[in-house]
Scaffold this active site. Structure first.
Site, PDB file in Angstrom:
ATOM      1  N   GLU A   1      18.988  32.671  63.714  1.00 17.39           N
ATOM      2  CA  GLU A   1      19.500  31.601  64.564  1.00 17.39           C
ATOM      3  C   GLU A   1      20.170  32.159  65.799  1.00 17.39           C
ATOM      4  O   GLU A   1      21.325  32.523  65.775  1.00 17.39           O
ATOM      5  CB  GLU A   1      20.490  30.747  63.765  1.00 17.39           C
ATOM      6  CG  GLU A   1      19.833  29.755  62.842  1.00 17.39           C
ATOM      7  CD  GLU A   1      18.929  28.773  63.558  1.00 17.39           C
ATOM      8  OE1 GLU A   1      19.176  28.494  64.751  1.00 17.39           O
ATOM      9  OE2 GLU A   1      17.993  28.281  62.922  1.00 17.39           O
TER      10      GLU A   1
ATOM     11  N   GLU B   1      33.727  43.477  67.642  1.00 17.40           N
ATOM     12  CA  GLU B   1      33.624  44.943  67.545  1.00 17.40           C
ATOM     13  C   GLU B   1      32.267  45.313  66.930  1.00 17.40           C
ATOM     14  O   GLU B   1      31.592  46.237  67.396  1.00 17.40           O
ATOM     15  CB  GLU B   1      34.747  45.507  66.662  1.00 17.40           C
ATOM     16  CG  GLU B   1      36.121  45.520  67.330  1.00 17.40           C
ATOM     17  CD  GLU B   1      36.807  44.165  67.289  1.00 17.40           C
ATOM     18  OE1 GLU B   1      36.301  43.250  66.608  1.00 17.40           O
ATOM     19  OE2 GLU B   1      37.853  44.007  67.946  1.00 17.40           O
TER      20      GLU B   1
END
Lengths: 399, 377
Positions: free
Chosen positions: A244, A386
């Site tokens: 997605e 991150e």
């Protein structure tokens, strides 16, 4: 080179826009504009309106009830829906578990689960993260041990969004401890009514119990609820994570919020006889987010153009997640700045259904800090920013 | 040049640290917040016994000395522990205004009560449209014979629900944003015509929106000359601004310490997350932010205690508030990010520290407001 829609696409845009204006219930729009969450029933009701139109699952293949739209049409649809403020479908069923069932589920599982997801008859939630398995998801410890025709599940999941509403949960569970951690994970569907499942709400900084811990204590799950093969769950989950990629940047919502910022700035006193929209420092900040949004929108359109010619979404789509979430957070800061003292009251109940007390603060100003706090999650969940930067360094830059 | 604390300041610091260690852990604090008043009366009495409530006041007022540096030392410790007791509204703001503007008679009556922990006060200055401009006062005060009648609406009046009396700014003359014409009156919280809508704040304190409808007070309730309160109000708010900046420094240090500690114990990918360079650099930046915040707050406190001009002092205060505002965003947001989901929860102290510093960022004007004020001074 051009970034224009074709005549057909423009006609489609007009159709979607009219539909959204006519069919998204006015009472829902009022609630969204007043910063009040839609209830479970209202969310389902909207989803069923889309289902009646045949638009519930733009990203599904046609054979399962999808629309057969091009990537550009999907983009137009998401944009138009975002501009009226209509909520996206709850992702856990429609966007997360359904593609896995379609790709790896048995025929029986497809027939059993997919129609109810399409029609929003069943609410799904996610059982991935654990207290000690966050960014390092593969280190998860919840176990499923085979016992005859069943699995016995033990362990706990956390950051489970809206499990309090859910009928079913899809879980990653450990079925083999003796192999590399990614190779001993299975993908299991569990009925939330099964004995041995308990939920403990987690209240977040905005005062809302949006997520839960889910505990599994000798929960007996039919082996027929296993997706695909045992110990292949990690592969399935990874496919889900890259599946997605549309609307990951949140551009429509950002556009809507930018308009709100401009409107509120024009109505907010600067304290010296003018308004904040003419305050040069604030105007500059507003320009900064608008410019960032323009760059983000075109970055998304470029990804979309690549998709349209059949290229798979690459790791560069991590850009969209990083920039989209950080832009949303920058906007949160601007809402707080505009609200000033008005966002100091902690009144989450003021933005709940049926609040009877006095409304404190102009408009939704008292919600600004709540949203600022809550949206810190954006750079944490769905693979923290991150982790997204790691993906870019490794997979894009080859570092 | 010497940036070390005096013996007296060290004692003050240790006194707060001892109290926090013994009686103010996170769970105890939770109970205090859940109480009706939102603070502990018992603690407040203890603060008085320990002499803390005398710190904002000069020798002449019977206080500890009234130095901004002393206040800074104490507020920093308050910040680390997220003390919710209404020291700022009662002692620093209201006490400061009474000290600056009050007649000898008013001071003699009120200041000893404040220092003895017998009087709770609130200052109602912000209004719906005033933003951060203290001179923007739409609330009116009209003389009627020997009385004055006050009408207006004040927002986010800290400690109003727990206060015995409220100091309210009201305009007696002049245009809405003019400095001349602003007075301050001392009003009983329960006086006829006062209605409170009280609520908790994002940073675990209590405040209220306070409506004044034809509230009648005797002219003797005015602090200082009619229409002449603006300068003192600005000075007192500036002192309070440095005090909350110091509180923020303590809270930010606390956030940094907790984040570093967490990154050493939280393991992902079989290693403490603190071993990742991406996070190490962020924590190094948090440290730098804390150091710069501390430095500019010390500078501001020392300026306030110096013989410099009013403009120099005001500029130093705005510099501190603007710079601390940047540190608040940087350190607060990174502390949550590095904690991950757990940092987003009510149950962990980190989120409450983040919410407190966010409120401080807004209080008395946010970073942009103070950067603009700095530039204009």
């Amino acid at each position: 080179m051009n970034a224009d829609f074709t005549a057909e696409e423009l006609a489609f845009q007009k159709e979607v826009r009219e539909f959204m204006q006519n069919e998204f219930p006015a009472s829902f729009k009022q609630k969204i504009d007043a910063n009040i969450r839609l209830t479970k029933d209202e969310t389902v009701q909207w989803q069923k309106i889309l289902y009646q139109k045949g638009w519930a699952a733009p990203n599904w293949p046609v054979e399962y009830g999808g629309t057969g739209w091009t990537p550009t049409q999907k983009y137009i649809f998401a944009t138009e829906m975002g501009l009226v403020g209509a909520p996206e479908p709850v992702p856990f069923g429609m966007k997360m578990v359904a593609p896995v069932i379609m790709t790896y589920g048995s025929e029986e599982q497809k027939q059993r689960f997919l129609p109810d997801i399409l029609q929003s008859n069943v609410w799904w939630c996610q059982g991935y993260s654990e207290p000690n398995a966050g960014s390092d998801l593969a280190s998860l410890k919840t176990t499923a041990v085979r016992d005859g025709d069943d699995y016995i599940v033990n362990g706990s999941k956390t950051w489970n969004t809206y499990g309090q509403y859910a009928d079913w949960i899809f879980c990653l569970v450990r079925t083999d401890n003796s192999v590399k951690k990614q190779e001993g994970i299975s993908f299991l569907l569990i009925d939330m009514k099964t004995p041995g499942i308990t939920l403990k709400p987690i209240v977040l900084l905005d005062g809302h119990p949006e997520v839960n811990e889910v505990f599994f204590d000798d929960v007996r799950v039919p082996a027929a609820n296993l997706i695909g093969e045992e110990n292949k769950g990690w592969t399935y989950a990874k496919v889900l994570l890259t599946h997605e990629r549309t609307n990951i940047a949140g551009v429509p919502r950002a556009k809507r919020r930018l308009l709100a910022l401009q409107r509120i700035a024009a109505a907010t006193d600067d304290g010296f006889g003018g308004t904040m929209v003419t305050n040069p420092v604030f105007a500059k900040k507003l320009a900064d987010v608008e410019i960032e949004l323009m760059a983000l929108e075109f970055a998304e359109l470029r990804t979309l153009a690549a998709l349209s010619v059949g290229k798979a979404p690459g790791p560069e789509s991590s850009i969209l997640k990083i920039v989209g979430t950080e832009l949303a957070q920058a906007m949160d800061e601007l809402f707080v700045e505009l609200a000033g003292y008005h966002c100091v009251p902690f009144l989450p109940e003021q933005f709940e259904e049926g609040y009877q007390g006095e409304h404190i603060g102009p408009g939704n100003a008292a919600a600004a800090a709540l949203t600022y706090f809550n949206n810190r999650k954006l750079s944490i969940f769905g693979g923290s920013n991150e982790i997204q930067r790691n993906i870019i360094s490794k997979a894009v830059l080859g570092l | 040049m010497d940036f070390s604390y005096s013996e007296e300041q060290q004692m003050l610091q240790e006194s707060v640290q001892k109290f926090v260690q013994k009686s103010y852990d996170f769970d105890t604090r939770k109970q205090v917040i859940a109480s009706a008043a939102g603070f502990s009366d018992e603690n407040w009495k203890l603060f008085a016994e320990l002499g803390w409530l005398t710190v904002p006041f000069s020798d002449a007022d019977g206080g500890f000395g009234g130095l901004a540096v002393d206040l800074m030392v104490m507020m920093e410790e308050f910040g680390k522990a997220m003390l919710v007791e209404p020291f700022l509204p009662t002692a620093v703001l209201a006490g400061g205004l009474i000290s600056a503007l009050g007649s000898d008679e008013q001071k003699a009556e009120l200041l000893p009560q404040i220092m003895a922990g017998e009087l709770q006060l609130a200052v109602a200055y912000a209004e719906a449209g005033s933003r951060f401009n203290l001179n923007n006062v739409a609330t009116t005060a009209k003389v009627a014979g020997d009385d004055v009648v006050i009408d207006g609406n004040k927002i986010v009046v800290l400690n109003a629900p727990g206060a015995d009396k409220i100091l309210v700014t009201a305009r007696e003359s002049g245009a809405q944003t003019e400095a001349n014409g602003v007075s301050i009156f001392l009003v009983d919280r329960n006086a006829a015509g006062i209605t409170l809508i009280d609520y908790p704040t994002i940073d675990d304190r209590k405040a209220a929106q306070v409506q004044f409808t034809a509230v009648k007070v005797p002219a003797s309730a005015r602090l200082g000359a009619a229409g002449g309160a603006a300068k003192a109000l600005g000075t007192v708010i500036d002192r309070a601004t440095v005090a909350v900046c110091a509180e923020a420094v303590g809270a930010l240090e606390s956030l940094l310490g907790k984040t570093v500690e967490y990154s050493k114990t939280r393991k992902q990918f079989n290693t403490p997350i603190g071993s990742f360079q991406a996070l190490q650099h962020r924590m190094a930046d948090m440290f730098i932010e804390c150091q710069l915040a501390r430095s500019i707050v010390m500078r501001a406190a020392m300026k306030l205690d110096s013989a410099e001009s009013d403009a120099e002092k005001a500029q130093a205060v705005s510099a501190a508030k603007a710079r601390v505002g940047k540190a608040i965003k940087a350190v607060g947001q990174d502390a949550i990010q590095i904690h991950g989901g757990i940092g987003m929860t009510e149950e962990l102290d980190v989120g409450h520290l983040f919410k407190r510093v966010t409120a401080i960022d807004i209080l008395f004007g946010n970073g942009d407001y103070h950067a603009e004020r700095f530039a204009a001074l």
